[in-house]
Motif scaffolding. Structure first.
Motif, PDB file in Angstrom:
ATOM      1  N   GLN A   1     -25.717  85.788  15.514  1.00 47.90           N
ATOM      2  CA  GLN A   1     -25.415  87.008  16.262  1.00 47.90           C
ATOM      3  C   GLN A   1     -26.111  87.003  17.631  1.00 47.90           C
ATOM      4  OE1 GLN A   1     -23.288  90.100  14.889  1.00 47.90           O
ATOM      5  NE2 GLN A   1     -22.594  88.020  14.531  1.00 47.90           N
ATOM      6  N   THR A   2     -25.838  85.938  18.382  1.00 48.56           N
ATOM      7  CA  THR A   2     -26.392  85.815  19.726  1.00 48.56           C
ATOM      8  C   THR A   2     -25.294  85.443  20.716  1.00 48.56           C
ATOM      9  OG1 THR A   2     -26.991  83.491  19.331  1.00 48.56           O
ATOM     10  CG2 THR A   2     -28.702  85.158  18.940  1.00 48.56           C
ATOM     11  N   LEU A   3     -25.492  85.855  21.948  1.00 48.65           N
ATOM     12  CA  LEU A   3     -24.563  85.578  23.036  1.00 48.65           C
ATOM     13  C   LEU A   3     -25.358  85.012  24.204  1.00 48.65           C
ATOM     14  CD1 LEU A   3     -21.694  85.890  24.301  1.00 48.65           C
ATOM     15  CD2 LEU A   3     -22.427  88.168  25.057  1.00 48.65           C
ATOM     16  N   GLU A   4     -24.968  83.814  24.675  1.00 50.10           N
ATOM     17  CA  GLU A   4     -25.654  83.171  25.787  1.00 50.10           C
ATOM     18  C   GLU A   4     -24.888  83.390  27.085  1.00 50.10           C
ATOM     19  OE1 GLU A   4     -25.964  79.078  24.760  1.00 50.10           O
ATOM     20  OE2 GLU A   4     -27.518  79.397  23.235  1.00 50.10           O
ATOM     21  N   ILE A   5     -25.622  83.725  28.144  1.00 47.72           N
ATOM     22  CA  ILE A   5     -25.054  83.894  29.474  1.00 47.72           C
ATOM     23  C   ILE A   5     -25.903  83.107  30.456  1.00 47.72           C
ATOM     24  CG2 ILE A   5     -24.439  85.535  31.294  1.00 47.72           C
ATOM     25  CD1 ILE A   5     -24.349  87.669  29.019  1.00 47.72           C
ATOM     26  N   ASP A   6     -25.278  82.244  31.247  1.00 48.85           N
ATOM     27  CA  ASP A   6     -25.987  81.433  32.231  1.00 48.85           C
ATOM     28  C   ASP A   6     -25.828  82.054  33.616  1.00 48.85           C
ATOM     29  OD1 ASP A   6     -26.577  79.754  30.155  1.00 48.85           O
ATOM     30  OD2 ASP A   6     -25.206  78.157  30.766  1.00 48.85           O
ATOM     31  N   PHE A   7     -26.932  82.205  34.326  1.00 46.62           N
ATOM     32  CA  PHE A   7     -26.957  82.813  35.651  1.00 46.62           C
ATOM     33  C   PHE A   7     -27.254  81.751  36.699  1.00 46.62           C
ATOM     34  CE2 PHE A   7     -27.707  86.241  32.757  1.00 46.62           C
ATOM     35  CZ  PHE A   7     -27.227  87.397  33.376  1.00 46.62           C
ATOM     36  N   ALA A   8     -26.314  81.527  37.621  1.00 49.24           N
ATOM     37  CA  ALA A   8     -26.563  80.668  38.776  1.00 49.24           C
ATOM     38  C   ALA A   8     -27.313  81.494  39.815  1.00 49.24           C
ATOM     39  CB  ALA A   8     -25.257  80.135  39.352  1.00 49.24           C
ATOM     40  N   LEU A   9     -28.465  81.001  40.244  1.00 50.82           N
ATOM     41  CA  LEU A   9     -29.326  81.754  41.157  1.00 50.82           C
ATOM     42  C   LEU A   9     -28.961  81.404  42.591  1.00 50.82           C
ATOM     43  CD1 LEU A   9     -32.683  81.229  39.229  1.00 50.82           C
ATOM     44  CD2 LEU A   9     -30.938  82.987  38.886  1.00 50.82           C
TER      45      LEU A   9
ATOM     46  N   ASP B   1      -1.920  65.940  29.091  1.00 44.35           N
ATOM     47  CA  ASP B   1      -2.371  64.549  29.057  1.00 44.35           C
ATOM     48  C   ASP B   1      -3.800  64.409  29.563  1.00 44.35           C
ATOM     49  OD1 ASP B   1       0.178  63.756  28.179  1.00 44.35           O
ATOM     50  OD2 ASP B   1       0.910  63.611  30.241  1.00 44.35           O
ATOM     51  N   GLY B   2      -4.239  65.328  30.402  1.00 42.51           N
ATOM     52  CA  GLY B   2      -5.589  65.283  30.942  1.00 42.51           C
ATOM     53  C   GLY B   2      -5.957  66.606  31.586  1.00 42.51           C
ATOM     54  N   TYR B   3      -7.213  66.709  32.021  1.00 41.02           N
ATOM     55  CA  TYR B   3      -7.730  67.960  32.557  1.00 41.02           C
ATOM     56  C   TYR B   3      -8.614  67.666  33.762  1.00 41.02           C
ATOM     57  CZ  TYR B   3      -6.215  69.459  27.971  1.00 41.02           C
ATOM     58  OH  TYR B   3      -5.453  69.684  26.858  1.00 41.02           O
ATOM     59  N   LEU B   4      -8.538  68.550  34.762  1.00 41.49           N
ATOM     60  CA  LEU B   4      -9.379  68.464  35.948  1.00 41.49           C
ATOM     61  C   LEU B   4     -10.170  69.756  36.061  1.00 41.49           C
ATOM     62  CD1 LEU B   4     -10.219  67.128  38.683  1.00 41.49           C
ATOM     63  CD2 LEU B   4      -8.259  68.322  39.709  1.00 41.49           C
ATOM     64  N   LEU B   5     -11.491  69.645  36.185  1.00 44.63           N
ATOM     65  CA  LEU B   5     -12.379  70.796  36.329  1.00 44.63           C
ATOM     66  C   LEU B   5     -13.207  70.605  37.590  1.00 44.63           C
ATOM     67  CD1 LEU B   5     -13.660  70.931  32.628  1.00 44.63           C
ATOM     68  CD2 LEU B   5     -11.846  72.344  33.626  1.00 44.63           C
ATOM     69  N   VAL B   6     -13.116  71.563  38.507  1.00 48.07           N
ATOM     70  CA  VAL B   6     -13.812  71.468  39.785  1.00 48.07           C
ATOM     71  C   VAL B   6     -14.549  72.772  40.040  1.00 48.07           C
ATOM     72  CG1 VAL B   6     -13.572  71.092  42.270  1.00 48.07           C
ATOM     73  CG2 VAL B   6     -12.000  69.945  40.685  1.00 48.07           C
ATOM     74  N   GLY B   7     -15.826  72.691  40.441  1.00 47.50           N
ATOM     75  CA  GLY B   7     -16.536  73.924  40.728  1.00 47.50           C
ATOM     76  C   GLY B   7     -17.931  73.711  41.259  1.00 47.50           C
ATOM     77  N   ASP B   8     -18.527  74.821  41.729  1.00 49.38           N
ATOM     78  CA  ASP B   8     -19.914  74.795  42.177  1.00 49.38           C
ATOM     79  C   ASP B   8     -20.807  75.326  41.060  1.00 49.38           C
ATOM     80  OD1 ASP B   8     -19.566  77.551  42.200  1.00 49.38           O
ATOM     81  OD2 ASP B   8     -19.611  77.740  44.393  1.00 49.38           O
ATOM     82  N   ASP B   9     -22.044  75.668  41.406  1.00 52.03           N
ATOM     83  CA  ASP B   9     -23.010  76.120  40.402  1.00 52.03           C
ATOM     84  C   ASP B   9     -22.479  77.265  39.550  1.00 52.03           C
ATOM     85  OD1 ASP B   9     -23.968  75.626  43.200  1.00 52.03           O
ATOM     86  OD2 ASP B   9     -25.909  75.349  42.247  1.00 52.03           O
ATOM     87  N   THR B  10     -21.763  78.196  40.175  1.00 49.51           N
ATOM     88  CA  THR B  10     -21.293  79.371  39.457  1.00 49.51           C
ATOM     89  C   THR B  10     -20.247  79.031  38.400  1.00 49.51           C
ATOM     90  OG1 THR B  10     -19.583  79.859  41.112  1.00 49.51           O
ATOM     91  CG2 THR B  10     -21.763  80.829  41.459  1.00 49.51           C
ATOM     92  N   ALA B  11     -19.605  77.885  38.536  1.00 45.93           N
ATOM     93  CA  ALA B  11     -18.568  77.474  37.591  1.00 45.93           C
ATOM     94  C   ALA B  11     -19.120  76.642  36.439  1.00 45.93           C
ATOM     95  CB  ALA B  11     -17.489  76.663  38.315  1.00 45.93           C
ATOM     96  N   LEU B  12     -20.380  76.231  36.509  1.00 44.66           N
ATOM     97  CA  LEU B  12     -20.915  75.330  35.490  1.00 44.66           C
ATOM     98  C   LEU B  12     -20.863  75.908  34.076  1.00 44.66           C
ATOM     99  CD1 LEU B  12     -23.964  73.635  37.284  1.00 44.66           C
ATOM    100  CD2 LEU B  12     -21.629  72.768  36.982  1.00 44.66           C
ATOM    101  N   PRO B  13     -21.147  77.206  33.861  1.00 43.99           N
ATOM    102  CA  PRO B  13     -21.030  77.730  32.496  1.00 43.99           C
ATOM    103  C   PRO B  13     -19.617  77.593  31.932  1.00 43.99           C
ATOM    104  CG  PRO B  13     -22.337  79.211  33.840  1.00 43.99           C
ATOM    105  CD  PRO B  13     -21.729  78.209  34.775  1.00 43.99           C
ATOM    106  N   ALA B  14     -18.594  77.881  32.737  1.00 43.65           N
ATOM    107  CA  ALA B  14     -17.212  77.756  32.271  1.00 43.65           C
ATOM    108  C   ALA B  14     -16.840  76.296  32.063  1.00 43.65           C
ATOM    109  CB  ALA B  14     -16.252  78.409  33.267  1.00 43.65           C
TER     110      ALA B  14
END
Length: 306
Positions: free
Chosen positions: A135-143, A178-191
């Motif tokens: 019963q825990t929920l993790e949230i990552d904060f980009a500073l 067939d494949g996946y592309l994920l692109v992002g900065d610090d704020t996208a790392l949790p997703a």
């Protein structure tokens, strides 16, 4: 041999089409259980409480709202006796779902407990991981800056309370590509981390991620076949470089039909999507770009499409 017809082609397209799922409204009052520094610019806050009963998460960028406690009293709007502020809370079900953060007034530290007066500042955040047993929920904060989210995350301690609501819905992206592309900065790392954790074993994934320095690089837990490229700002302010756009020009994209997901500063996200669709052959309907934040703006969340 299977005959190819317009019906079978339509079926093939349909089973890959993203679709929206709406969720039941709830409100939850949670307690900070743990604070963990993941990197110089990333903090993980683990929340817990009985109110998480029934919470499910099937999507990687849903939105939920966080209602921050008044630092002077320790109370949230959900823990007061008065009327609660309008806070629509839904179950997150997809990897790019977000949570909405509702912050106290920076001048007074107070969070309204009624619907009167101006709304407190709010931000979107990704529910990084939900553990139904613990019963825990993790949230990552980009500073990124000295805004209300960074201020709260850096002072958070176990025992503090926070109200959680949302997301209002999930955009489900089928795992049929067939494949996946994920692109992002610090704020996208949790997703990105959440998406990598849920993809099938050996699924081909290309990841392009921007952080400040090698010290900010994260280790991803995944069974997918990942080709990972990091680019570093090296002290430059977030949103002021063209690192992601420059790097993607020569990046080898996934073979076959791939789904592309982009999240970063809104101007960069728009430019990246335009490049992928116009110059790299990405299908517009399979290319999602989100502006998780806007340079010079305290609060922004944009979606870019044709």
């Amino acid at each position: 041999m299977t005959e190819t017809t317009s019906d079978t082609i339509a079926e093939t397209i349909d089973h890959r089409a993203p679709y929206r799922v709406r969720h039941e409204l709830h409100r939850r009052l949670l307690t900070v259980r743990q604070v963990q520094r993941l990197s110089p610019h990333m903090i993980r806050i683990t929340l817990g409480g009985d109110d998480l009963e029934g919470f499910t998460s099937l999507g990687f960028d849903d939105n939920v709202k966080l209602n921050f406690a008044d630092p002077a009293t320790g109370q949230t709007a959900l823990s007061t006796d008065g009327p609660r502020p309008p806070m629509r809370d839904y179950t997150p079900r997809h990897f790019d779902d977000h949570i909405k953060l509702i912050f106290a007034d920076p001048a007074t530290g107070a969070l309204p407990s009624t619907t009167d007066g101006p709304r407190p500042p709010m931000r979107d955040y990704t529910p990084r991981h939900f553990d139904a047993v613990a019963q825990t929920l993790e949230i990552d904060f980009a500073l990124h800056d000295a805004g209300p989210a960074t201020q709260w995350a850096e002072q958070a301690t176990p025992g503090q309370q926070i109200g959680v609501g949302g997301p209002r819905g999930s955009m489900v992206i089928p795992m049929a590509f067939d494949g996946y592309l994920l692109v992002g900065d610090d704020t996208a790392l949790p997703a990105i981390a959440r998406r990598l954790a849920e993809l099938p074993a050996d699924a081909p994934v290309v990841v392009l991620a921007e952080v400040d320095s090698p010290a900010d690089e994260l280790v991803f837990d995944t069974a997918a076949n990942v080709q990972l490229t990091w680019v570093h700002r090296r002290g430059a302010a977030p949103g002021t470089t063209m690192l992601l756009l420059d790097a993607i020009q020569t990046l080898a994209l996934p073979a076959g039909d791939f789904h592309a997901w982009v999240a970063c500063e809104t101007g960069a996200a728009k430019a990246l999507r335009a490049h992928l669709v116009a110059e790299r052959g990405a299908r517009p309907e399979w290319t999602k770009a989100a502006g998780y934040w806007r340079l010079g703006s305290a609060d922004s969340h944009d979606t870019h499409s044709d």
